[in-house]
Design a protein around this motif. Structure first.
Motif, PDB file in Angstrom:
ATOM      1  N   THR A  14       0.832  -1.202   0.000  1.00  0.00           N
ATOM      2  CA  THR A  14       0.000   0.000   0.000  1.00  0.00           C
ATOM      3  C   THR A  14       0.864   1.247   0.000  1.00  0.00           C
ATOM      4  O   THR A  14       0.582   2.199  -0.735  1.00  0.00           O
ATOM      5  CB  THR A  14      -0.939   0.005   1.217  1.00  0.00           C
ATOM      6  OG1 THR A  14      -1.763  -1.156   1.153  1.00  0.00           O
ATOM      7  CG2 THR A  14      -1.810   1.238   1.247  1.00  0.00           C
ATOM      8  N   GLN A  17       2.209   1.715  -3.514  1.00  0.00           N
ATOM      9  CA  GLN A  17       1.159   2.173  -4.436  1.00  0.00           C
ATOM     10  C   GLN A  17       0.829   3.645  -4.219  1.00  0.00           C
ATOM     11  O   GLN A  17       0.715   4.417  -5.170  1.00  0.00           O
ATOM     12  CB  GLN A  17      -0.102   1.334  -4.268  1.00  0.00           C
ATOM     13  CG  GLN A  17       0.016  -0.061  -4.796  1.00  0.00           C
ATOM     14  CD  GLN A  17      -1.204  -0.900  -4.461  1.00  0.00           C
ATOM     15  OE1 GLN A  17      -2.002  -0.550  -3.591  1.00  0.00           O
ATOM     16  NE2 GLN A  17      -1.348  -2.021  -5.145  1.00  0.00           N
ATOM     17  N   VAL A  18       0.668   4.027  -2.963  1.00  0.00           N
ATOM     18  CA  VAL A  18       0.344   5.421  -2.646  1.00  0.00           C
ATOM     19  C   VAL A  18       1.489   6.332  -3.061  1.00  0.00           C
ATOM     20  O   VAL A  18       1.265   7.403  -3.639  1.00  0.00           O
ATOM     21  CB  VAL A  18       0.005   5.574  -1.144  1.00  0.00           C
ATOM     22  CG1 VAL A  18      -0.063   7.029  -0.739  1.00  0.00           C
ATOM     23  CG2 VAL A  18      -1.310   4.872  -0.815  1.00  0.00           C
ATOM     24  N   SER A  19       2.726   5.931  -2.803  1.00  0.00           N
ATOM     25  CA  SER A  19       3.891   6.758  -3.174  1.00  0.00           C
ATOM     26  C   SER A  19       3.982   6.957  -4.679  1.00  0.00           C
ATOM     27  O   SER A  19       4.240   8.062  -5.151  1.00  0.00           O
ATOM     28  CB  SER A  19       5.186   6.121  -2.664  1.00  0.00           C
ATOM     29  OG  SER A  19       5.180   6.049  -1.267  1.00  0.00           O
ATOM     30  N   LEU A  21       1.530   6.658  -7.009  1.00  0.00           N
ATOM     31  CA  LEU A  21       0.404   7.355  -7.621  1.00  0.00           C
ATOM     32  C   LEU A  21       0.140   8.757  -7.072  1.00  0.00           C
ATOM     33  O   LEU A  21      -0.585   9.528  -7.694  1.00  0.00           O
ATOM     34  CB  LEU A  21      -0.864   6.503  -7.503  1.00  0.00           C
ATOM     35  CG  LEU A  21      -0.864   5.246  -8.377  1.00  0.00           C
ATOM     36  CD1 LEU A  21      -2.070   4.380  -8.067  1.00  0.00           C
ATOM     37  CD2 LEU A  21      -0.841   5.616  -9.845  1.00  0.00           C
ATOM     38  N   THR A  22       0.709   9.087  -5.919  1.00  0.00           N
ATOM     39  CA  THR A  22       0.474  10.428  -5.380  1.00  0.00           C
ATOM     40  C   THR A  22       1.726  11.289  -5.309  1.00  0.00           C
ATOM     41  O   THR A  22       1.619  12.494  -5.084  1.00  0.00           O
ATOM     42  CB  THR A  22      -0.145  10.372  -3.969  1.00  0.00           C
ATOM     43  OG1 THR A  22       0.769   9.732  -3.069  1.00  0.00           O
ATOM     44  CG2 THR A  22      -1.473   9.654  -3.980  1.00  0.00           C
ATOM     45  N   LEU A  60      -5.496   9.818 -11.256  1.00  0.00           N
ATOM     46  CA  LEU A  60      -4.568   9.041 -10.444  1.00  0.00           C
ATOM     47  C   LEU A  60      -5.189   8.636  -9.113  1.00  0.00           C
ATOM     48  O   LEU A  60      -5.006   7.496  -8.655  1.00  0.00           O
ATOM     49  CB  LEU A  60      -3.277   9.824 -10.212  1.00  0.00           C
ATOM     50  CG  LEU A  60      -2.373  10.011 -11.426  1.00  0.00           C
ATOM     51  CD1 LEU A  60      -1.189  10.897 -11.086  1.00  0.00           C
ATOM     52  CD2 LEU A  60      -1.913   8.671 -11.970  1.00  0.00           C
ATOM     53  N   LEU A  61      -5.934   9.536  -8.488  1.00  0.00           N
ATOM     54  CA  LEU A  61      -6.597   9.174  -7.230  1.00  0.00           C
ATOM     55  C   LEU A  61      -7.669   8.119  -7.462  1.00  0.00           C
ATOM     56  O   LEU A  61      -7.833   7.199  -6.654  1.00  0.00           O
ATOM     57  CB  LEU A  61      -7.186  10.419  -6.562  1.00  0.00           C
ATOM     58  CG  LEU A  61      -6.162  11.333  -5.914  1.00  0.00           C
ATOM     59  CD1 LEU A  61      -6.803  12.640  -5.487  1.00  0.00           C
ATOM     60  CD2 LEU A  61      -5.504  10.651  -4.733  1.00  0.00           C
ATOM     61  N   SER A  63      -7.579   5.876  -9.799  1.00  0.00           N
ATOM     62  CA  SER A  63      -6.827   4.642 -10.029  1.00  0.00           C
ATOM     63  C   SER A  63      -6.364   4.034  -8.719  1.00  0.00           C
ATOM     64  O   SER A  63      -6.447   2.815  -8.519  1.00  0.00           O
ATOM     65  CB  SER A  63      -5.612   4.907 -10.911  1.00  0.00           C
ATOM     66  OG  SER A  63      -6.003   5.416 -12.145  1.00  0.00           O
ATOM     67  N   LEU A  64      -5.877   4.866  -7.811  1.00  0.00           N
ATOM     68  CA  LEU A  64      -5.419   4.386  -6.511  1.00  0.00           C
ATOM     69  C   LEU A  64      -6.554   3.740  -5.739  1.00  0.00           C
ATOM     70  O   LEU A  64      -6.399   2.656  -5.171  1.00  0.00           O
ATOM     71  CB  LEU A  64      -4.814   5.540  -5.713  1.00  0.00           C
ATOM     72  CG  LEU A  64      -4.312   5.213  -4.309  1.00  0.00           C
ATOM     73  CD1 LEU A  64      -3.148   4.238  -4.383  1.00  0.00           C
ATOM     74  CD2 LEU A  64      -3.902   6.475  -3.595  1.00  0.00           C
ATOM     75  N   ASN A  68      -6.373  -0.404  -5.179  1.00  0.00           N
ATOM     76  CA  ASN A  68      -6.055  -0.861  -3.835  1.00  0.00           C
ATOM     77  C   ASN A  68      -7.277  -1.307  -3.049  1.00  0.00           C
ATOM     78  O   ASN A  68      -7.230  -2.296  -2.369  1.00  0.00           O
ATOM     79  CB  ASN A  68      -5.310   0.240  -3.080  1.00  0.00           C
ATOM     80  CG  ASN A  68      -4.637  -0.278  -1.840  1.00  0.00           C
ATOM     81  OD1 ASN A  68      -5.239  -0.985  -1.053  1.00  0.00           O
ATOM     82  ND2 ASN A  68      -3.385   0.060  -1.668  1.00  0.00           N
ATOM     83  N   PHE A  80      -8.721   9.032   0.776  1.00  0.00           N
ATOM     84  CA  PHE A  80      -8.416   9.140  -0.652  1.00  0.00           C
ATOM     85  C   PHE A  80      -9.676   9.364  -1.495  1.00  0.00           C
ATOM     86  O   PHE A  80      -9.599  10.029  -2.529  1.00  0.00           O
ATOM     87  CB  PHE A  80      -7.624   7.931  -1.143  1.00  0.00           C
ATOM     88  CG  PHE A  80      -6.186   7.983  -0.726  1.00  0.00           C
ATOM     89  CD1 PHE A  80      -5.355   8.989  -1.171  1.00  0.00           C
ATOM     90  CD2 PHE A  80      -5.665   7.041   0.131  1.00  0.00           C
ATOM     91  CE1 PHE A  80      -4.037   9.064  -0.791  1.00  0.00           C
ATOM     92  CE2 PHE A  80      -4.343   7.095   0.527  1.00  0.00           C
ATOM     93  CZ  PHE A  80      -3.526   8.114   0.069  1.00  0.00           C
TER      94      PHE A  80
END
Length: 175
Positions: A14, A17-19, A21-22, A60-61, A63-64, A68, A80
């Motif tokens: 997680t 993934q967060v790093s 995409l954000t 992008l958000l 997609s996240l 996830n 998110f």
């Protein structure tokens, strides 16, 4: 309330993934847009220059959230989803030719989320909550000092950030 068990691998996955995409992907896209001449300044972006980056942020958000699902951390999912709603509202304001403060959207969204989590879990986060609201004031005053925004643009940004987090909190936890 039964505590959630989070495996260490899921936490790292997680975080990665967060790093990506954000943080990393938006930075790479920013430098790409600067190099092809779509954006001239990071702090003084015009309404036209904001359109594509804010749209990409929303994508992008989304997609996240879709990739996830944050099944082991529903609070993170709420944060998110609130960020996605904020990005969509900021994009709508851009379509209506209004420049709301993206910095204020982000910091007021985070401050509201911290406050609501302290209420939900009944934890005495008074220092963290106070610090987050001081940060809201510092961001607002810095945007005014740099003459990047008007008071109305800051107010609209704060409202968008607050409404997106509070609305989701009310929807998820008061149903």
């Amino acid at each position: 309330m039964i505590p959630h068990y989070n495996s260490e691998n899921m936490v790292y996955l997680t975080l990665i993934q967060v790093s990506i995409l954000t943080l990393f992907l938006p930075l790479a896209l920013y430098f790409l847009l600067v190099s092809i001449g779509q954006i001239s300044s990071f702090t003084e972006a015009s309404i036209k220059e904001r359109r594509f980056p804010v749209f990409i942020q929303a994508v992008l958000l989304f997609s996240l959230i879709s990739i996830n699902k944050f099944q082991f951390t529903p609070d993170l999912l709420s944060f998110f989803v609130g960020g996605f709603i904020s990005a969509v509202l900021a994009f709508v304001s851009i379509l209506f030719k209004y420049k709301s403060s993206l910095h204020m959207i982000g910091i007021s969204s985070l401050a509201t989320f911290i406050y609501l989590m302290s209420l939900k879990y009944e934890l005495p986060f008074i220092n963290i909550v106070a610090f987050s609201f001081v940060c809201v004031g510092l961001v607002a005053s810095s945007r005014l000092y740099m003459k990047s925004h008007t008071v109305n643009e800051l107010l609209i940004g704060s409202i968008i950030g607050f409404i997106s987090q509070y609305g989701l909190f009310y929807y998820f936890y008061n149903m």
